[in-house]
Enzyme design. Structure first.
Site, PDB file in Angstrom:
ATOM      1  N   GLY A  11     -19.128   4.698  24.692  1.00  0.00           N
ATOM      2  CA  GLY A  11     -18.020   4.191  23.885  1.00  0.00           C
ATOM      3  C   GLY A  11     -18.058   2.685  23.762  1.00  0.00           C
ATOM      4  CB  ILE A  40     -13.787  13.481  33.126  1.00  0.00           C
ATOM      5  CG1 ILE A  40     -13.109  13.371  31.756  1.00  0.00           C
ATOM      6  CG2 ILE A  40     -14.806  12.368  33.338  1.00  0.00           C
ATOM      7  CD1 ILE A  40     -12.230  12.133  31.621  1.00  0.00           C
ATOM      8  CG  ASP A 105      -1.020  -0.620  21.946  1.00  0.00           C
ATOM      9  OD1 ASP A 105      -2.028   0.109  22.064  1.00  0.00           O
ATOM     10  OD2 ASP A 105      -0.672  -1.104  20.854  1.00  0.00           O
ATOM     11  CE1 TYR A 128      -5.490   7.649  22.719  1.00  0.00           C
ATOM     12  CE2 TYR A 128      -3.878   6.115  21.831  1.00  0.00           C
ATOM     13  CZ  TYR A 128      -5.021   6.353  22.564  1.00  0.00           C
ATOM     14  OH  TYR A 128      -5.698   5.311  23.130  1.00  0.00           O
ATOM     15  CE  LYS A 132      -5.519   6.430  27.301  1.00  0.00           C
ATOM     16  NZ  LYS A 132      -6.844   6.477  27.977  1.00  0.00           N
ATOM     17  CD1 TRP A 153      -3.476  -2.188  18.166  1.00  0.00           C
ATOM     18  CD2 TRP A 153      -3.567  -3.871  16.712  1.00  0.00           C
ATOM     19  NE1 TRP A 153      -2.293  -2.190  17.449  1.00  0.00           N
ATOM     20  CE2 TRP A 153      -2.335  -3.213  16.544  1.00  0.00           C
ATOM     21  CE3 TRP A 153      -3.852  -4.970  15.908  1.00  0.00           C
ATOM     22  CZ2 TRP A 153      -1.381  -3.610  15.603  1.00  0.00           C
ATOM     23  CZ3 TRP A 153      -2.906  -5.376  14.979  1.00  0.00           C
ATOM     24  CH2 TRP A 153      -1.682  -4.698  14.820  1.00  0.00           C
TER      25      TRP A 153
END
Length: 286
Positions: A11, A40, A105, A128, A132, A153
């Site tokens: 990534g 994972i 965020d 999402y 998280k 971002w």
């Protein structure tokens, strides 16, 4: 020699860590994995890997990040962003490894005119962000030696991201509409990689949640304007409202994060986002 396990090495963040790893190889052995070499979401695989390799640090740079698709693939998002994190946290606890987990965020709803501190109430407005946030909770509950880094971002010279998407669109279009009423902080993944290695090198660790991004806040529209400026594009950019650019998942209106804690605790001073963006554009233009 201590071992650093980097999960999600293909990534953006994983590639950025891989790039600077040679600078630290006198003191650390790096183990880079991706979903093909370590899944994972498979608890047995996680436990077997930790038993065989016994890392001292585990950087979880993997995530399900398809914000819009997560609205349809809730189970998959939670499997990676929550269950997988729990398996890592448990393995880290058993093998006495420090877990450094990257979050977002998007755990905030964005309904504020202030910046969010690490202790502020979280209220994610999409799958999402919910997945998280659950991962954060599980990691901290399971393993007290966890450092969570919320970022925002994220972009880099690697993989798909807003900067590379804009550059591609600039080459195809004469004008482009960009949302101008959502505020946040662009973050160069290279800066986040350096911050993580700086934390690892700090002798006395403080655990818990920290915010890291570049600063100050901006909008997607202003971000795009700077991308155009630094890439010398002549594209015409038109500001849009969120209502004019609907997406399957709602985005926070203002998810600006306070950065004082990581500065005070780890002496990590984030860069201005415009400076880091220019560095990235220069790399991409080489």
């Amino acid at each position: 020699m201590k071992k650093i396990l980097v999960i999600g090495s293909n990534g953006q963040l994983g590639n950025c860590i891989r790039k600077i790893a040679p600078d630290f190889e006198n003191n650390y052995e790096f183990l880079f994995t991706d979903s093909g070499t370590l899944d994972i979401t498979n608890e047995d695989q996680v436990n077997d890997f930790f038993y065989e390799n016994k890392p001292d640090f585990c950087i979880n740079a993997s995530a399900y990040t398809a914000v819009d698709l997560a609205e349809k693939e809730e189970e998959k998002a939670f499997a990676v962003n929550a269950d997988g994190v729990a398996y890592l946290a448990q393995a880290c606890l058993e093998f006495k490894a420090i877990l450094i987990h990257v979050s977002t965020d998007y755990v905030f709803d964005g309904e504020t005119n202030l910046c969010y501190s690490e202790d502020d109430f979280t209220n994610p407005i999409g799958v999402y962000g919910m997945s998280k946030r659950k991962g954060e909770e599980l990691a901290l509950e399971i393993n007290p030696q966890t450092i969570i880094l919320r970022t925002s971002w994220l972009y880099s010279e690697y993989n798909k991201n807003f900067v590379k998407t804009m550059l591609n669109l600039f080459s195809q279009k004469d004008q482009l509409g960009v949302v101008a009423d959502q505020f946040g902080q662009p973050t160069n993944a290279n800066d986040l990689a350096e911050a993580i290695l700086s934390i690892i090198e700090t002798p006395q660790k403080t655990f818990g949640i920290f915010h890291f991004s570049n600063y100050p806040e901006t909008t997607w529209y202003e971000f795009a304007e700077k991308i155009a400026e630094f890439s010398k594009s002549t594209v015409k950019l038109n500001p849009l409202t969120t209502e004019e650019y609907p997406t399957p998942a709602k985005r926070p209106k203002r998810s600006t994060m306070c950065l004082d804690k990581i500065e005070d605790t780890y002496n990590i001073i984030p860069k201005y986002w415009e400076n880091s963006l220019e560095e990235c554009i220069n790399i991409l233009s080489e």
